[in-house]
Design an enzyme around this catalytic site. Structure first.
Site, PDB file in Angstrom:
ATOM      1  N   PHE A   1       6.412  -5.018  -2.423  1.00  0.00           N
ATOM      2  CA  PHE A   1       5.491  -4.311  -3.318  1.00  0.00           C
ATOM      3  C   PHE A   1       4.114  -4.321  -2.698  1.00  0.00           C
ATOM      4  O   PHE A   1       3.587  -5.382  -2.359  1.00  0.00           O
ATOM      5  CB  PHE A   1       5.448  -4.966  -4.702  1.00  0.00           C
ATOM      6  CG  PHE A   1       4.574  -4.216  -5.661  1.00  0.00           C
ATOM      7  CD1 PHE A   1       5.043  -3.063  -6.284  1.00  0.00           C
ATOM      8  CD2 PHE A   1       3.273  -4.619  -5.915  1.00  0.00           C
ATOM      9  CE1 PHE A   1       4.229  -2.340  -7.158  1.00  0.00           C
ATOM     10  CE2 PHE A   1       2.456  -3.898  -6.779  1.00  0.00           C
ATOM     11  CZ  PHE A   1       2.938  -2.754  -7.403  1.00  0.00           C
TER      12      PHE A   1
ATOM     13  N   ASP B   1       0.292  -8.698   3.560  1.00  0.00           N
ATOM     14  CA  ASP B   1      -0.169  -8.399   2.208  1.00  0.00           C
ATOM     15  C   ASP B   1      -0.220  -9.715   1.443  1.00  0.00           C
ATOM     16  O   ASP B   1       0.809 -10.236   1.014  1.00  0.00           O
ATOM     17  CB  ASP B   1       0.782  -7.400   1.544  1.00  0.00           C
ATOM     18  CG  ASP B   1       0.361  -7.079   0.106  1.00  0.00           C
ATOM     19  OD1 ASP B   1      -0.494  -7.800  -0.447  1.00  0.00           O
ATOM     20  OD2 ASP B   1       0.906  -6.114  -0.458  1.00  0.00           O
TER      21      ASP B   1
ATOM     22  N   LYS C   1      -6.205  -9.651  -6.326  1.00  0.00           N
ATOM     23  CA  LYS C   1      -5.861 -10.478  -7.496  1.00  0.00           C
ATOM     24  C   LYS C   1      -6.808 -11.665  -7.715  1.00  0.00           C
ATOM     25  O   LYS C   1      -7.824 -11.523  -8.376  1.00  0.00           O
ATOM     26  CB  LYS C   1      -4.395 -10.910  -7.405  1.00  0.00           C
ATOM     27  CG  LYS C   1      -3.438  -9.712  -7.590  1.00  0.00           C
ATOM     28  CD  LYS C   1      -2.065 -10.104  -8.081  1.00  0.00           C
ATOM     29  CE  LYS C   1      -1.292  -8.892  -8.583  1.00  0.00           C
ATOM     30  NZ  LYS C   1      -0.380  -8.305  -7.626  1.00  0.00           N
TER      31      LYS C   1
END
Ligand SMILES: *Cc1c(COP(=O)(O)O)cnc(C)c1O
Length: 403
Positions: free
Chosen positions: A138, A223, A252
């Site tokens: 993702f 990532d 995040k």
């Protein structure tokens, strides 16, 4: 005048692409949140690995209010002190020499992928452009990042998708090796697949990817949107693995709840982003950077990383105890405070049902796909908060498995 609102207004006013829980938080403190009726929940979701210091942390409150009274936004026509300070901290504490700020994980990855293409374009005049990614990964929801992601359902109906991206199975070095051809420019991978089920990379896999990239002159992109900022017990997961990427995306937890992201890279690779090649209005805005500076200051304290390790053990032990009684989990995996509990075959597909049961019992947890319960609490969750959460979770899972 607005009228008082509740969960039902979500269905009335919002596009239906989310299905929020019935609990509507109105305030939080540490790892506890309350709704309007003062119902309290222990929060093991951490805003999906965002609220790295819990809710309403004093240092973050101070950072945001102090900066709010000075300067919010200046645009990229100017630089600003908080942005330079955060960049300096990131460079001092990672492999990186250069930093590009954006506002979300997808945008940090978009920058990473665009940089990889641009760098290769400068070196090879457009002969190399292909991005290799992994199945089940993702990377965000912009059209480029959702295409780089390895979950086809997220791009369904949004085609035509950008070209020049291929996917191979995760943790399969041979598959990656076989996919490399002379049009490739980069490999993008999560050190731990988060949304895909909390699947950690094997150390030998990441080492092998690094070697392949060196051999074939590809850029290695990590990532770390979910694994970064102390989540795995080191500032970034690459440090825990001992494998250094060329480009890293972080978001995040970086703002502890305030939207900010960054792409980190080396001097040599970053040089491909000459003036005017890329940009974003809010990226590196002083308000966001003032908060990120406070977040990094806290996360870089050894006490916090020690707490991650201690709470990791407490959580894993607690889940093992639950499992002795209920035999729900096939495997508990992850690192630091990013933990996945993979469900046994008879409970697969029912992670959402167990998450709802947990909420009934007063503890908020996450899922990662239909077969995995996911825990991503604040890194400063206390022993007492976590043990209360585990008690509530035990009650919830007992009831769910008995009914
Ligand atoms: C959440 C996430 C993203 C997307 O971040 P957004 O801020 O939602 O754009 C990208 N990659 C990983 C690994 C993530 O966990």
């Amino acid at each position: 005048m607005t009228q008082s609102v509740d969960r039902s207004h979500f269905d009335q006013y919002m596009t239906p692409n989310y299905a929020p829980m019935s609990f509507v938080p109105v305030r939080g403190e540490g790892s506890r949140v309350w709704d309007r009726r003062d119902t309290m929940m222990i929060d093991l979701t951490g805003g999906i690995a965002v609220n790295v210091l819990g809710h309403a942390h004093p240092a973050l409150q101070q950072a945001v209010t102090e900066q709010a009274s000075k300067l919010w936004h200046v645009s990229n026509i100017f630089t600003n002190e908080p942005a330079l300070e955060v960049a300096q901290m990131l460079v001092a504490n990672t492999f990186a020499d250069k930093v590009f700020f954006a506002n979300s994980g997808a945008e940090a990855n978009e920058a990473a992928l665009k940089l990889a293409r641009r760098y290769a374009w400068q070196k090879t005049g457009g002969k190399r452009f292909k991005i290799l990614s992994t199945l089940n990964s993702f990377h965000g929801r912009t059209l480029f990042t959702v295409s780089a992601g390895g979950q086809p359902k997220y791009r369904e109906g949004f085609e035509p998708a950008p070209e020049g991206i291929a996917h191979v199975p995760y943790n399969d070095l041979q598959a990656m090796k076989d996919a490399i051809d002379d049009t490739c420019c980069a490999i993008i991978v999560e050190p731990i697949q988060g949304e895909g089920g909390v699947i950690p990379a094997h150390k030998a896999y990441l080492e092998g990817l690094r070697a392949l990239c060196n051999e074939h002159d590809l850029l290695l992109i990590f990532d770390e949107v979910q694994t970064g900022v102390g989540r795995t017990g080191s500032l970034y997961a690459y440090q825990h693995y001992g494998v250094v990427p060329d480009i890293l995306s972080t978001a995040k937890s970086l703002g502890g709840g305030f939207p900010i992201s960054a792409m980190l890279t080396t001097e040599n690779v970053g040089a491909a982003l000459q003036v005017g090649t890329h940009g974003t209005t809010y990226g590196g805005n002083p308000l966001a950077c003032a908060v990120a500076k406070a977040v990094l200051t806290e996360v870089l304290k050894p006490e916090l990383m020690n707490n991650v390790q201690a709470r990791h053990e407490q959580l894993v032990d607690g889940l093992a105890k639950i499992n002795q009684e209920l035999a729900l989990f096939e495997e508990v995996r992850g690192a630091g405070l990013l933990i996945g509990a993979g469900l046994v075959p008879q409970w697969q597909g029912k992670a959402g049902q167990l998450m709802a049961a947990a909420q009934e019992a007063g503890v908020l947890i996450l899922v990662a796909g239909p077969n995995t319960l996911r825990f991503a609490p604040a890194l400063n969750i206390t022993e007492a908060e976590l043990s209360e959460a585990l008690e509530k979770l035990t009650t919830a899972l007992r009831q769910a498995t008995n009914s």
